[in-house]
Design a protein around this motif. Structure first.
Motif, PDB file in Angstrom:
ATOM      1  N   GLN A 331      16.151 -16.640   6.955  1.00 39.79           N
ATOM      2  CA  GLN A 331      15.028 -17.422   7.463  1.00 39.79           C
ATOM      3  C   GLN A 331      14.091 -16.564   8.323  1.00 39.79           C
ATOM      4  OE1 GLN A 331      16.761 -20.802   9.473  1.00 39.79           O
ATOM      5  NE2 GLN A 331      17.276 -21.841   7.552  1.00 39.79           N
ATOM      6  N   ALA A 332      13.951 -15.307   7.934  1.00 40.73           N
ATOM      7  CA  ALA A 332      13.129 -14.366   8.697  1.00 40.73           C
ATOM      8  C   ALA A 332      11.647 -14.622   8.450  1.00 40.73           C
ATOM      9  CB  ALA A 332      13.477 -12.930   8.313  1.00 40.73           C
ATOM     10  N   THR A 333      10.821 -14.208   9.403  1.00 41.10           N
ATOM     11  CA  THR A 333       9.360 -14.237   9.249  1.00 41.10           C
ATOM     12  C   THR A 333       8.866 -12.793   9.212  1.00 41.10           C
ATOM     13  OG1 THR A 333       9.033 -14.333  11.654  1.00 41.10           O
ATOM     14  CG2 THR A 333       9.127 -16.430  10.455  1.00 41.10           C
ATOM     15  N   VAL A 334       8.021 -12.515   8.232  1.00 44.64           N
ATOM     16  CA  VAL A 334       7.468 -11.158   8.064  1.00 44.64           C
ATOM     17  C   VAL A 334       5.953 -11.280   7.980  1.00 44.64           C
ATOM     18  CG1 VAL A 334       7.418  -9.069   6.676  1.00 44.64           C
ATOM     19  CG2 VAL A 334       9.532 -10.417   6.823  1.00 44.64           C
ATOM     20  N   SER A 335       5.243 -10.677   8.936  1.00 44.74           N
ATOM     21  CA  SER A 335       3.773 -10.675   8.924  1.00 44.74           C
ATOM     22  C   SER A 335       3.291  -9.262   8.616  1.00 44.74           C
ATOM     23  CB  SER A 335       3.213 -11.136  10.268  1.00 44.74           C
ATOM     24  OG  SER A 335       3.614 -10.266  11.307  1.00 44.74           O
ATOM     25  N   VAL A 336       2.256  -9.186   7.775  1.00 42.31           N
ATOM     26  CA  VAL A 336       1.740  -7.888   7.333  1.00 42.31           C
ATOM     27  C   VAL A 336       0.234  -7.841   7.602  1.00 42.31           C
ATOM     28  CG1 VAL A 336       1.429  -6.298   5.393  1.00 42.31           C
ATOM     29  CG2 VAL A 336       3.500  -7.721   5.543  1.00 42.31           C
ATOM     30  N   GLU A 337      -0.200  -6.829   8.311  1.00 39.22           N
ATOM     31  CA  GLU A 337      -1.625  -6.530   8.521  1.00 39.22           C
ATOM     32  C   GLU A 337      -1.812  -5.048   8.221  1.00 39.22           C
ATOM     33  OE1 GLU A 337      -3.138  -7.696  12.262  1.00 39.22           O
ATOM     34  OE2 GLU A 337      -2.472  -9.788  12.112  1.00 39.22           O
ATOM     35  N   ALA A 338      -1.993  -4.742   6.963  1.00 38.95           N
ATOM     36  CA  ALA A 338      -2.064  -3.342   6.531  1.00 38.95           C
ATOM     37  C   ALA A 338      -3.259  -3.150   5.619  1.00 38.95           C
ATOM     38  CB  ALA A 338      -0.781  -2.933   5.808  1.00 38.95           C
ATOM     39  N   ALA A 339      -3.848  -1.960   5.690  1.00 37.94           N
ATOM     40  CA  ALA A 339      -4.988  -1.623   4.827  1.00 37.94           C
ATOM     41  C   ALA A 339      -5.120  -0.110   4.772  1.00 37.94           C
ATOM     42  CB  ALA A 339      -6.279  -2.258   5.348  1.00 37.94           C
ATOM     43  N   GLY A 340      -5.650   0.382   3.658  1.00 33.97           N
ATOM     44  CA  GLY A 340      -5.913   1.813   3.533  1.00 33.97           C
ATOM     45  C   GLY A 340      -5.185   2.450   2.373  1.00 33.97           C
ATOM     46  N   GLN A 341      -5.594   3.666   2.070  1.00 34.88           N
ATOM     47  CA  GLN A 341      -5.002   4.459   1.001  1.00 34.88           C
ATOM     48  C   GLN A 341      -4.215   5.619   1.610  1.00 34.88           C
ATOM     49  OE1 GLN A 341      -5.573   4.068  -2.531  1.00 34.88           O
ATOM     50  NE2 GLN A 341      -6.517   2.099  -2.063  1.00 34.88           N
ATOM     51  N   VAL A 342      -3.048   5.892   1.045  1.00 29.51           N
ATOM     52  CA  VAL A 342      -2.251   7.045   1.484  1.00 29.51           C
ATOM     53  C   VAL A 342      -1.935   7.910   0.270  1.00 29.51           C
ATOM     54  CG1 VAL A 342      -1.243   5.893   3.484  1.00 29.51           C
ATOM     55  CG2 VAL A 342      -0.105   5.734   1.271  1.00 29.51           C
ATOM     56  N   PHE A 343      -1.716   9.188   0.529  1.00 33.62           N
ATOM     57  CA  PHE A 343      -1.388  10.151  -0.527  1.00 33.62           C
ATOM     58  C   PHE A 343       0.109  10.410  -0.458  1.00 33.62           C
ATOM     59  CE2 PHE A 343      -1.512  14.585  -2.311  1.00 33.62           C
ATOM     60  CZ  PHE A 343      -1.867  14.193  -3.588  1.00 33.62           C
ATOM     61  N   ALA A 344       0.882   9.711  -1.296  1.00 37.10           N
ATOM     62  CA  ALA A 344       2.340   9.761  -1.159  1.00 37.10           C
ATOM     63  C   ALA A 344       2.999   9.432  -2.494  1.00 37.10           C
ATOM     64  CB  ALA A 344       2.797   8.773  -0.077  1.00 37.10           C
ATOM     65  N   ASP A 345       4.330   9.597  -2.503  1.00 35.15           N
ATOM     66  CA  ASP A 345       5.161   9.215  -3.641  1.00 35.15           C
ATOM     67  C   ASP A 345       5.514   7.739  -3.477  1.00 35.15           C
ATOM     68  OD1 ASP A 345       7.508   8.683  -5.250  1.00 35.15           O
ATOM     69  OD2 ASP A 345       7.702  10.852  -5.519  1.00 35.15           O
ATOM     70  N   ALA A 346       5.047   6.905  -4.386  1.00 36.52           N
ATOM     71  CA  ALA A 346       5.222   5.455  -4.250  1.00 36.52           C
ATOM     72  C   ALA A 346       6.699   5.066  -4.213  1.00 36.52           C
ATOM     73  CB  ALA A 346       4.501   4.733  -5.398  1.00 36.52           C
ATOM     74  N   GLN A 347       7.508   5.681  -5.087  1.00 38.88           N
ATOM     75  CA  GLN A 347       8.923   5.314  -5.165  1.00 38.88           C
ATOM     76  C   GLN A 347       9.650   5.663  -3.864  1.00 38.88           C
ATOM     77  OE1 GLN A 347      10.986   7.165  -8.399  1.00 38.88           O
ATOM     78  NE2 GLN A 347      12.968   6.299  -7.864  1.00 38.88           N
ATOM     79  N   LEU A 348       9.393   6.881  -3.347  1.00 36.04           N
ATOM     80  CA  LEU A 348      10.070   7.300  -2.117  1.00 36.04           C
ATOM     81  C   LEU A 348       9.578   6.488  -0.921  1.00 36.04           C
ATOM     82  CD1 LEU A 348      10.120  11.199  -2.532  1.00 36.04           C
ATOM     83  CD2 LEU A 348      11.984   9.576  -2.920  1.00 36.04           C
ATOM     84  N   LEU A 349       8.269   6.238  -0.871  1.00 35.49           N
ATOM     85  CA  LEU A 349       7.739   5.476   0.258  1.00 35.49           C
ATOM     86  C   LEU A 349       8.261   4.045   0.249  1.00 35.49           C
ATOM     87  CD1 LEU A 349       5.933   5.382   2.705  1.00 35.49           C
ATOM     88  CD2 LEU A 349       3.980   4.943   1.219  1.00 35.49           C
ATOM     89  N   ARG A 350       8.387   3.450  -0.943  1.00 35.77           N
ATOM     90  CA  ARG A 350       8.955   2.100  -1.034  1.00 35.77           C
ATOM     91  C   ARG A 350      10.398   2.099  -0.502  1.00 35.77           C
ATOM     92  NH1 ARG A 350       8.111   1.411  -5.903  1.00 35.77           N
ATOM     93  NH2 ARG A 350       6.262   0.059  -5.841  1.00 35.77           N
TER      94      ARG A 350
END
Length: 469
Positions: A331-350
């Motif tokens: 029953q957790a609450t997760v709020s996200v306020e994110a924006a922008g582009q990053v230069f990274a490996d999507a799989q590793l960053l996930r």
């Protein structure tokens, strides 16, 4: 000795680069000065020629209508009117003065001229003005007086015209000579300037290439130092693995051996054998989990990132959805306020975000509902543009003395008796991945309501500035 010679050559080359612009500036100044001199000399010649024409015009007027000849004829016709005599004599004096000025101007223009015929004509008319009255008093008729006083002035007039023609030709020739000299010097100066400019450009290109070569070498040295540092980190990790294998893995093996011995001792007691077998199974499961975690760390933590431009907000929302069953369960609450582009490996960053969120859902005090906030911040004070990802929760937190240790592999802050499952790999893996992208990761000291983890990622495709594992 070689280094000193190389430095001397560099200083000499730099000296040439500083001296050559001065030489070029000098040539330009000389060319400008000569051009100005040519222009001034040409103007002076034209001025003197115009002045000579003006003097010749004044001389013609002093001799012609309203001048000496005109007054002579009027005095001859009306000898009683003495003003013609006076004006004629004055015109003679004026004409004589103008002849002198013409001769001086001709000399200044390079023509040696003496207006002999003109002077003789002026003197002749002056003398005839003095003879008019005596001849009239002698009783001669006007025609007889005119025959005696008649003077041929055509030679004088042709002399003045010839002088003007010679002066015009001489001045035109001088101007053409000056123009030719100026053109030749201009071409020579232009050629010299072009040659020196090409030389300077060549030196500049060589110097720039040398600097680029030195910078390239410096970059290679920096990358070599970075590679050595990464190798040192890898060696440190290998030592940590060796310690884990020699210590943490030995513990379940000892338990397995101990319970096997107890099984042999209590072979006739089925209940005890079952208890010992259950303990053996638990130790085997624990060891299997540890081995799996180590394999996961070695496969993921030492993988070379395959970077691309990623929408950080989209990646975070996808990761949150992967954890949706666990979020709904707690029953957790997760709020996200994110924006922008990053230069990274999507799989590793996930994987990094997944591990951090999984810890936030896991390490919560009994009876509390997890509350997680994810936000991003643009960092502009760094040499390159970066985005900082901030993940905050209301969990049990991490004591200040353990905020560095939690990033070491297989280091758990809770004993097996405390009901928090895990093998201490998540944050260690996150640190390895973030460092591989050229970023930093830390646990905030100022946040007191739980745990706040912050890490940075590059926004631009600066592959040369971030190194792999």
């Amino acid at each position: 000795m070689g280094t000193q010679t190389h430095q001397g050559n560099r200083q000499l080359g730099a000296g040439y680069l500083l001296l050559l612009p001065i030489i070029i500036a000098g040539l330009i100044l000389v060319q400008y000065a000569f051009t100005a001199s040519v222009k001034q000399r040409t103007q002076e010649l034209r001025y003197n020629l115009d002045n000579t024409y003006s003097l010749a015009l004044e001389l013609t007027q002093a001799l012609g209508y309203g001048g000496l000849i005109h007054n002579f004829k009027n005095y001859l016709l009306r000898p009683a009117e003495l003003q013609y005599l006076d004006e004629g004599l004055a015109s003679a004096d004026q004409a004589t003065e103008l002849v002198g000025k013409l001769e001086i101007n001709a000399h200044e223009l390079g023509i040696e001229a003496t207006l002999t015929e003109t002077r003789a004509m002026i003197a002749g008319y002056r003398a005839r003005l003095e003879r008019v009255r005596p001849l009239i008093n002698s009783g001669l008729t006007l025609m007889e007086i005119d025959d005696q006083l008649r003077l041929d002035d055509s030679f004088a007039l042709r002399e003045i015209s010839q002088l003007l023609s010679d002066l015009t030709a001489a001045v035109t020739g001088q101007i053409e000579d000056i123009d030719r000299q100026g053109l030749v010097l201009g071409l020579v100066s232009l050629a010299g300037t072009i040659i020196l400019s090409v030389f300077i450009l060549t030196l500049y290109i060589q110097r720039r290439n040398r600097i680029a070569h030195l910078q390239s070498i410096a970059g290679l040295n920096a990358r070599l130092a970075e590679s050595n540092a990464n190798l040192s980190d890898a060696n440190t990790s290998l030592k940590q693995f060796a310690g884990i294998v020699s210590h943490d893995l030995k513990s379940p093996l000892r338990h397995i051996n101990l319970f096997n011995e107890q099984i042999l001792e209590d072979i006739d007691d089925k209940n005890l054998v079952r208890e010992h077998a259950a303990m053996v199974k638990q130790s085997v499961q624990r060891m299997t989990g540890m081995v799996s975690s180590l394999l996961d760390f070695t496969k993921t933590g030492f993988k070379e990132p395959e970077r691309s431009m990623i929408d950080i907000s989209e990646l975070i929302h996808q990761t949150v959805e992967e954890l949706r069953p666990r979020i709904d369960e707690t029953q957790a609450t997760v709020s996200v306020e994110a924006a922008g582009q990053v230069f990274a490996d999507a799989q590793l960053l996930r994987r990094v975000i997944y591990n951090i969120l999984e810890n936030s859902l896991k390490y919560v005090a009994e009876g509390d509902t997890p509350a997680i906030r994810i936000e991003t911040k643009q960092l502009h004070e760094l040499p390159e543009r970066r985005i900082q990802v901030i993940i905050s929760d209301n969990g049990i937190g991490i004591a200040p003395e353990f905020r560095e240790r939690v990033f070491e592999p297989m280091h758990r802050l809770h004993s097996k008796q405390i009901p928090y499952a895990g093998n201490g790999i998540g944050l260690s893996l996150a640190k390895t991945v973030i460092h591989a992208h050229g970023g930093d990761i830390e646990i905030s000291d100022s946040y007191q309501k739980g745990t706040r983890i912050c890490f940075t990622l590059p926004c631009d495709e600066q592959i040369d500035d971030v190194q792999g594992f």
